[in-house]
Write a protein that holds these residues in place. Structure first.
Motif, PDB file in Angstrom:
ATOM      1  N   ILE A  60      -0.538  -4.674 -18.070  1.00  0.00           N
ATOM      2  CA  ILE A  60       0.771  -4.295 -17.545  1.00  0.00           C
ATOM      3  C   ILE A  60       1.351  -3.340 -18.582  1.00  0.00           C
ATOM      4  N   ARG A  61       1.579  -2.096 -18.191  1.00  0.00           N
ATOM      5  CA  ARG A  61       2.107  -1.160 -19.196  1.00  0.00           C
ATOM      6  C   ARG A  61       3.026  -0.146 -18.520  1.00  0.00           C
ATOM      7  N   VAL A  62       3.882   0.446 -19.380  1.00  0.00           N
ATOM      8  CA  VAL A  62       4.772   1.488 -18.887  1.00  0.00           C
ATOM      9  C   VAL A  62       4.369   2.793 -19.562  1.00  0.00           C
ATOM     10  N   LEU A  67       5.473   2.135 -14.085  1.00  0.00           N
ATOM     11  CA  LEU A  67       4.953   0.818 -14.468  1.00  0.00           C
ATOM     12  C   LEU A  67       3.559   0.711 -13.851  1.00  0.00           C
ATOM     13  N   HIS A  68       2.558   0.514 -14.714  1.00  0.00           N
ATOM     14  CA  HIS A  68       1.170   0.443 -14.231  1.00  0.00           C
ATOM     15  C   HIS A  68       0.694  -0.997 -14.328  1.00  0.00           C
ATOM     16  N   TYR A  76       2.183 -14.713 -10.523  1.00  0.00           N
ATOM     17  CA  TYR A  76       3.028 -15.394 -11.510  1.00  0.00           C
ATOM     18  C   TYR A  76       3.325 -14.480 -12.682  1.00  0.00           C
ATOM     19  N   GLU A  77       2.310 -13.742 -13.137  1.00  0.00           N
ATOM     20  CA  GLU A  77       2.567 -12.811 -14.249  1.00  0.00           C
ATOM     21  C   GLU A  77       3.589 -11.755 -13.848  1.00  0.00           C
ATOM     22  N   LEU A  78       3.485 -11.297 -12.614  1.00  0.00           N
ATOM     23  CA  LEU A  78       4.439 -10.274 -12.159  1.00  0.00           C
ATOM     24  C   LEU A  78       5.862 -10.825 -12.083  1.00  0.00           C
ATOM     25  N   GLU A  79       5.997 -12.040 -11.606  1.00  0.00           N
ATOM     26  CA  GLU A  79       7.356 -12.567 -11.448  1.00  0.00           C
ATOM     27  C   GLU A  79       7.957 -12.973 -12.783  1.00  0.00           C
ATOM     28  N   SER A  80       7.110 -13.237 -13.784  1.00  0.00           N
ATOM     29  CA  SER A  80       7.639 -13.809 -15.018  1.00  0.00           C
ATOM     30  C   SER A  80       7.604 -12.872 -16.225  1.00  0.00           C
ATOM     31  N   THR A  81       6.828 -11.789 -16.160  1.00  0.00           N
ATOM     32  CA  THR A  81       6.733 -10.916 -17.338  1.00  0.00           C
ATOM     33  C   THR A  81       8.025 -10.095 -17.487  1.00  0.00           C
ATOM     34  N   PRO A  82       8.669 -10.203 -18.643  1.00  0.00           N
ATOM     35  CA  PRO A  82       9.952  -9.490 -18.823  1.00  0.00           C
ATOM     36  C   PRO A  82       9.841  -7.991 -18.555  1.00  0.00           C
ATOM     37  N   LEU A  83       8.732  -7.381 -18.956  1.00  0.00           N
ATOM     38  CA  LEU A  83       8.577  -5.943 -18.744  1.00  0.00           C
ATOM     39  C   LEU A  83       8.622  -5.596 -17.255  1.00  0.00           C
ATOM     40  N   VAL A  84       8.003  -6.435 -16.443  1.00  0.00           N
ATOM     41  CA  VAL A  84       8.004  -6.179 -14.991  1.00  0.00           C
ATOM     42  C   VAL A  84       9.390  -6.454 -14.418  1.00  0.00           C
ATOM     43  N   ARG A  85       9.964  -7.546 -14.838  1.00  0.00           N
ATOM     44  CA  ARG A  85      11.289  -7.903 -14.309  1.00  0.00           C
ATOM     45  C   ARG A  85      12.321  -6.825 -14.616  1.00  0.00           C
ATOM     46  N   ARG A  86      12.176  -6.223 -15.790  1.00  0.00           N
ATOM     47  CA  ARG A  86      13.082  -5.148 -16.201  1.00  0.00           C
ATOM     48  C   ARG A  86      12.761  -3.851 -15.471  1.00  0.00           C
ATOM     49  N   SER A  87      11.466  -3.525 -15.466  1.00  0.00           N
ATOM     50  CA  SER A  87      11.085  -2.200 -14.975  1.00  0.00           C
ATOM     51  C   SER A  87      11.067  -2.127 -13.455  1.00  0.00           C
ATOM     52  N   SER A  88      10.638  -3.218 -12.815  1.00  0.00           N
ATOM     53  CA  SER A  88      10.619  -3.187 -11.348  1.00  0.00           C
ATOM     54  C   SER A  88      11.028  -4.547 -10.803  1.00  0.00           C
ATOM     55  N   PRO A  89      12.321  -4.808 -10.849  1.00  0.00           N
ATOM     56  CA  PRO A  89      12.793  -6.119 -10.359  1.00  0.00           C
ATOM     57  C   PRO A  89      12.408  -6.367  -8.899  1.00  0.00           C
ATOM     58  N   LEU A  90      12.231  -5.305  -8.130  1.00  0.00           N
ATOM     59  CA  LEU A  90      11.864  -5.484  -6.728  1.00  0.00           C
ATOM     60  C   LEU A  90      10.452  -6.065  -6.608  1.00  0.00           C
ATOM     61  N   LEU A  91       9.547  -5.522  -7.396  1.00  0.00           N
ATOM     62  CA  LEU A  91       8.166  -6.010  -7.356  1.00  0.00           C
ATOM     63  C   LEU A  91       8.106  -7.451  -7.864  1.00  0.00           C
ATOM     64  N   ALA A  92       8.883  -7.728  -8.917  1.00  0.00           N
ATOM     65  CA  ALA A  92       8.911  -9.098  -9.447  1.00  0.00           C
ATOM     66  C   ALA A  92       9.446 -10.063  -8.384  1.00  0.00           C
ATOM     67  N   GLY A 175      21.078   1.555 -12.404  1.00  0.00           N
ATOM     68  CA  GLY A 175      22.001   1.792 -11.295  1.00  0.00           C
ATOM     69  C   GLY A 175      21.364   1.703  -9.936  1.00  0.00           C
ATOM     70  N   THR A 176      20.048   1.642  -9.884  1.00  0.00           N
ATOM     71  CA  THR A 176      19.395   1.450  -8.587  1.00  0.00           C
ATOM     72  C   THR A 176      19.502  -0.029  -8.211  1.00  0.00           C
ATOM     73  N   GLY A 177      19.960  -0.278  -7.016  1.00  0.00           N
ATOM     74  CA  GLY A 177      20.051  -1.659  -6.542  1.00  0.00           C
ATOM     75  C   GLY A 177      18.826  -1.995  -5.713  1.00  0.00           C
ATOM     76  N   VAL A 178      18.264  -3.165  -5.940  1.00  0.00           N
ATOM     77  CA  VAL A 178      17.068  -3.548  -5.179  1.00  0.00           C
ATOM     78  C   VAL A 178      17.209  -4.969  -4.637  1.00  0.00           C
ATOM     79  N   ARG A 179      16.462  -5.239  -3.578  1.00  0.00           N
ATOM     80  CA  ARG A 179      16.456  -6.580  -3.024  1.00  0.00           C
ATOM     81  C   ARG A 179      15.251  -6.786  -2.117  1.00  0.00           C
ATOM     82  N   TYR A 180      14.636  -7.949  -2.227  1.00  0.00           N
ATOM     83  CA  TYR A 180      13.618  -8.337  -1.245  1.00  0.00           C
ATOM     84  C   TYR A 180      14.160  -9.527  -0.477  1.00  0.00           C
TER      85      TYR A 180
END
Lengths: 284, 776, 144
Positions: A60-62, A67-68, A76-92, A175-180
């Motif tokens: 997982i890298r930026v 975000l790659h 689980y890694e996607l939902e819990s890794t801080p880098l993912v949660r920060r970089s792509s909260p929608l994917l998390a 400033g981008t708002g996201v939601r699933y």
């Protein structure tokens, strides 16, 4: 619930894995779809290639605003890794809504999207994120957009012998708002409909809207008509409702014992409005 | 005399953790699939993919060619094995011959057609795919009301009307009260087919010892002794040469209160091959081929006077039997009729049941077995009547309750309710829920356009099943209590607990009665070679009947203990309490451990007394017991989607005296989960051609822990005079009280839209359509 | 399960009608069809190998054409049986000229049984639609 005999390979390089896949073997990632199908004998591969020992598929890298994510990264890694949660909260968020804890611990991003269940969660997010999917085959690598990748029910742009190796999504701008928002089929946990929304505002107007939909039709899709209706408006409750009303237009909604086509289309409109409202609520 | 400590702590009524749980939650319990035997074969069953088909031929050569395959058996091989038994009898009952493997025709998807026996499961499963069956698909019918229509396909060709039985019961002046009634309300109410979904699927290990000419069957069953008697008959072997063992059983919910084709089939296979054989049911097979529950279409009519007094109830009950009668299939709807007046004082009833064959797996007992259907019906009808009369549903109930001073109460259906105070749990539940405030909140919610509902049920049920004359196979229960030479206590109970916690509650009773440590007592069950004949665990009977049998066995032992105590203390008048015999005159005492040692050493015996401390008691109950309770449920419906949120769940259950509040709460929680499952999520869906569309947990929705509301559970305690423990039974209460309360709540939420009734399961789309004004 | 829908073929009605009844064309366009052998007037035996992502299964079955009303409509009955279950689809196809093109509307019933029915119900609708779409897609390509 007993699988047929099969050969089991654990290649330790990507080249080796691709060689085996080119030879007709079936790729095994987290096994959350393939193994149950094998136990039901709906899938009877003669040879299975376990990708867990292939290096380089877990990163997982930026880099350069993207975000790659390696194909073998688990939900689980996607939902819990801080880098993912920060970089792509929608994917998390999409990852966090999949199945249950056991499935999320084993299931992988690459495995899920390659399987292309029409009610899976990731496709909605990847459509809204305009993700790029990197594919490797014996002949080399190529990259396709999410819109090109998801073709139809259980059908992707993957050619026989090809493998998803990485998924790239933009690092979400401040400033981008996201939601699933997902209406869960309560038995399976799959989406009756799932809607991923991304919005940004500039000068009191919606400057960007992206909407990805899963579960409604044979394949996930980006609801460009909804996006166009919303962009340029102030994003008021009425704007959202009017835009969301278009989400199922031109789509043939699925029907099963859990939801008729009409009801699914209705849910798609409701959940699109909910996702957009929530996303607008956090958009700066 | 060593110890002078007297045990004084009373365990009856104490919250105690279950003895069973450590082994269950650490994976150290032994289930059927944990049993390994040298040389054991594995069996896999070929099942019909068609709901109705003729078998024109079976070619098993391909299977037999596969290395490792020991044998394949088909219908022709087992045609002399006795039929799968139906234990219930009704006048005019049509009982199709139920072979353990299909003969020339199959009757439901999942019908066993052949069995492959191989050295491992994988080979056996591969071999199943190599059996060629020449099928001729036939027309099938999967829905009971369709099956009754003229021209419907005949499930069993010899009975073209598809009727399995008719049953009529009537009391009082039904026509007169209906003619004179001020109000009559009618409603069609269904109770859908459900899949019991025990966590452990069925499984059988059978071992034939040719030298001893004896067969052992390990099976996941609720009734090892009855299974033994019946399977011995099917296989034609003497009952005493068949040992049945129910090891750890991972839930049954009625689906293992049965004798299945596979149990006899594995016995047959073991005898034919001379090798032990194991068959473990897959989840898919479990959903297809283990009995389902419910399957009612009920037409209710209820008559009342202007003031709300209920004067008459009529019921036409259509029971989906499925393709065969399993052990108790026809008896289940008769239980519904017995309980049809519920907790209300109504002496004019008429019920007509028609049992209908369909090309589906048979229905049979499922948690509540007949009573959830009855309570759902009457509790829905009372709410419909209340709505019609614009009365508060709680008030209408209070008005019609049988009053405490009327017990024992003879019902219109021929039962004698033992004891009850129906207003007590209702008032308590309304108090906990804050009923008046909730109605205020509802008014506010409604004026704000929200759909909030308050629903209640006041149920009664028939438990501790039952006195022998009213039970197909005897309704007593047995216990042997053995005080070992060391003073440790071993209880053998004839009921076969499988999750009800009786190893714990029985030990609590025995500890109090004998004054021994809780930890010094073990309760054994489920093995016919160890335990004297017993009936089993079902119908909320284990503690009320089995526990009472143990209680009486202990009383016999106590008398003997006192004789030994008197001898040892050289005293004429002794008292036994707290684990010691005390001489009333001298105050000297001996402990039960010392008495136990002396009784086995037998250097000296009291007059007319044998050595040892063992007593066996078979207890025949004089009546059923009749628990009751009140559930209050608050829901809110999402207008946009039809989603139902259960916001409050208040359960006040009266199961008589409570031995262990933790076990009672556990039963209520589990019961409510299954009631919610029926009310909101679960349904076995067959398509028109008899294919089960909900054959996996991907489509059949049992509620998960995350979907459960917080249950505010409490109790009232009204002792039963039926047994000395005062206990009534609680295994099914939660389920029975739940579904009508939930449906009443959602109907109440939608009542401003003119909704009067909703059939279960109340899934989102159904509710959404009602909100839209369409038909559900 | 009821199915209905319509697809457009880029040819005139006569040609479309002929294509839809040509066993060679049908064999080439039906997803998974490996062989279609004529056994009788309007009756063909079919071998099929379905592969959908990880799911695969072999079916042996029959294709029958009936109720011929040339260039306007006909009935197509497809049956298949395999280890994972069986399927039977029956539909009436109606052809309507739309300028130089033909709209083929279908309406019918699909029955499935066995494993695919009891574990795959949520995917039956979407999968059958996709297979039909694929069929017409290929047919459209062939037609040109």
């Amino acid at each position: 619930m007993i699988a047929q005999n099969f050969e089991y390979e654990t290649p330790s390089t990507l080249e080796e894995a691709l060689e085996l896949l080119a030879d007709g073997a079936k790729a095994l990632a987290g096994g959350m779809s393939l193994i149950p199908l094998m136990k039901l004998r709906l899938a009877v591969p003669e040879r299975v290639v376990d990708l867990r020992r292939v290096p380089g598929l877990n990163s997982i890298r930026v880099a350069e605003g993207q975000l790659h994510i390696g194909a073998m990264v688990t939900h689980y890694e996607l939902e819990s890794t801080p880098l993912v949660r920060r970089s792509s909260p929608l994917l998390a968020a999409a990852a966090a809504s999949i199945g249950d804890v056991q499935v999320r611990n084993l299931g992988t991003l690459g495995g899920s999207i390659a399987h292309a269940d029409p009610a899976a969660d990731y496709p909605a997010a990847l459509q809204a994120l305009e993700a790029v999917i990197r594919i490797a085959g014996k002949g080399g690598e190529r990259a396709v957009s999410a819109a090109e990748f998801f073709v139809d029910t259980f059908t992707t742009a993957l050619e026989p012998g090809e493998l998803v190796v990485e998924v790239s999504v933009p690092v979400e701008a401040a400033g981008t708002g996201v939601r699933y928002e997902k209406c869960e089929q309560l038995a399976s946990g799959f989406a009756l409909v799932g809607v991923a929304a991304r919005v940004a505002k500039k000068g009191g107007k919606v400057s960007m809207a992206r909407v990805g939909v899963t579960g409604l039709a044979g394949s996930s899709y980006r609801a460009k008509n909804v996006e166009a209706l919303l962009e340029g408006t102030t994003g008021s409750a009425q704007d959202v409702t009017r835009a969301a009303a278009a989400v199922a237009e031109g789509k043939e909604a699925n029907s099963d014992i859990h939801a008729s086509a009409d009801y699914r289309a209705h849910l798609a409109r409701v959940y699109t409005a909910r996702a957009l409202r929530a996303a607008l609520g956090t958009a700066g | 005399m060593a110890s002078t400590v007297t045990k004084t702590e009373v365990l009856f009524g104490k919250k105690m953790k279950r003895k069973e749980d450590p082994r269950l939650i650490t994976g150290t319990a032994t289930y059927v699939d944990d049993i390994q035997m040298p040389g054991m074969h594995h069996a896999v069953i070929l099942r019909s993919p068609y709901a109705a088909a003729r078998i024109k031929g079976i070619d098993a050569r391909g299977a037999l060619e596969l290395p490792g395959v020991a044998a394949v058996f088909t219908g022709a091989d087992v045609k002399d094995v006795g039929p799968v038994p139906c234990g219930a009898s009704l006048p005019g009952l049509r009982v199709p011959h139920h072979h353990v493997l299909a003969q020339d025709r199959t009757y439901f998807v999942g019908h066993p057609v052949a069995v492959v026996v191989a050295t491992d499961r994988y080979i056996a499963r591969d071999a199943v795919d190599r059996i060629e069956v020449d099928w001729e698909p036939l027309e099938a019918v999967a829905e009971p009301e369709k099956a009754l229509e003229a021209g419907a396909p005949a499930v069993h060709p010899q009975w073209p009307d598809n009727k399995a039985f008719d049953y009529h019961q009537e009391h009082g002046e039904v026509d007169k009260v209906f003619a004179e009634a001020d109000v009559v309300v009618k409603q069609r109410i269904t109770s859908q087919r459900l899949i019991p979904c025990a966590m452990e699927t069925r499984g059988v290990v059978a071992e034939w010892k040719s030298g001893e000419k004896s067969l052992t069957i390990y099976t996941s069953t609720q009734i090892p002794h009855l299974m033994r008697s019946l399977v011995a008959g099917m296989l034609g072997i003497p009952e005493n040469r068949l040992r049945a063992v129910a090891p750890e059983v991972g839930g049954g919910f009625g689906s293992k209160l049965n004798v299945y084709a596979e149990e006899a089939l594995m016995g047959f296979v073991a005898m034919k091959t001379g090798k032990p054989v194991k068959w473990i049911e897959s989840r898919r097979e479990n959903m297809l081929a283990t009995t389902h529950g419910r399957g009612h279409v009920d037409y209710y009519e209820i008559a009342a006077k202007k003031d709300g007094t209920i004067v008459g109830i009529k019921l036409k009950l259509i029971q989906d039997v499925g393709s065969y009668h399993q052990l108790l299939t026809p008896a289940i709807p008769t239980l519904s009729v017995l309980m049809m007046p519920g907790v209300y004082r109504c002496q004019n009833i008429r019920a007509d049941i028609v049992g209908v064959f369909t090309n589906c797996v048979p229905t049979d007992a499922y948690r509540g077995a007949g009573r959830p259907e009855a309570m759902h019906g009457i509790e829905r009808m009372v709410d419909i009547l209340a709505a019609e009369m614009k009365m508060d549903p709680a008030e209408l109930r209070l008005k019609n309750f049988i009053q405490p001073e009327e017990f024992p109460y003879a019902t219109a259906t021929g039962l004698t309710y033992d004891s009850g105070d129906y207003a007590k749990p209702l008032k308590k539940a309304l108090g906990i829920a804050g009923y008046a405030a909730l109605r205020e909140e509802q008014r506010a919610a409604r004026s704000a356009g929200r759909l909030m509902g308050i629903g209640l049920s006041t149920y009664g049920e028939i438990c501790a099943i039952g006195p022998s004359p009213a039970t197909p196979a005897g309704g007593w229960e047995s216990a042997t209590v053995r005080i070992e030479p060391s003073g440790k206590v071993t209880v053998h109970t004839g009921c076969s607990p499988h999750g009800q916690g009786e190893e714990t509650t029985f030990a609590q009773i025995a500890a109090d009665e004998l004054g021994v440590d809780f930890d010094d007592i073990i309760v054994l069950h489920g093995d016919t070679a160890i335990v004297q004949y017993g009936i089993g665990t079902f119908g909320s009977r284990g503690t009320a009947i089995g526990g009472t049998a143990m209680y009486f066995a202990i009383q016999e032992l106590k008398a003997k203990i006192k004789r030994f105590g008197a001898m040892m203390l050289d005293c004429d008048d002794v008292t036994f309490s707290g684990g010691r015999c005390v001489c009333d005159k001298t105050g000297k005492s001996v402990s039960i451990q010392e008495i136990a040692a002396a009784s086995y050493r037998a250097m000296k015996l009291p007059p007319k007394t044998e050595p040892g401390l063992v007593a066996t008691y078979f207890w025949e109950p004089p009546n059923f017991t009749f628990p009751f309770g009140a559930h209050v449920v608050v829901t809110e419906v999402d207008k946009e989607t039809g989603d139902i949120e259960v916001k409050r769940y208040v359960a006040v259950d009266d199961c008589g005296k409570i031995i262990n509040p933790l076990v009672v709460a556990g039963q209520i929680h589990g019961g409510v989960a299954q009631g919610l499952g029926q009310a909101l999520y679960e349904e076995a869906v067959y398509d028109d051609s008899g294919q089960l569309m909900t054959g996996e947990f991907m489509d059949y929705c049992v509620p998960k822990s995350t979907m459960m509301p917080w249950i505010e559970d409490s109790n009232t305690e009204t002792a039963t005079p039926v047994n000395p423990l005062g206990v009534k039974g609680v295994g099914e209460a939660g389920t029975i009280g739940c579904s009508p309360a939930v449906v009443n709540s959602v109907v109440d939420a939608l009542s401003p839209l003119g909704v009067r009734h909703i059939d279960m399961p109340m899934n989102r789309e159904k509710i959404w359509k009602l909100v839209q004004g369409g038909a559900a | 399960m009821k199915i209905h829908g319509s697809h457009r073929l880029p040819v005139g009605r006569e040609r479309a009608y002929a294509l839809l009844q040509d066993p060679e064309i049908l064999a080439a366009c039906m997803p998974g069809c490996e062989a279609l052998v004529k056994v009788d007037e309007d009756l063909y035996e079919m071998k099929m190998k379905m592969a959908l992502a990880a799911i695969s299964g072999q079916f042996a079955g029959k294709v029958r054409i009936g109720d011929r009303n040339p260039v306007e409509s006909f009935r197509l009955i497809v049956e298949g049986t395999g280890k994972i279950g069986f399927m039977k689809g029956e539909g009436l196809l109606r052809l309507r000229e739309e300028g130089a093109e033909t709209e083929v509307a279908y309406e019918g019933d699909v029955h499935v049984g066995g494993t695919i029915a009891s574990v795959g119900q949520r995917l039956l609708d979407t999968t059958s639609k996709m297979l039909i779409k694929r069929f017409f897609g290929r047919l459209g390509e062939r037609a040109q």
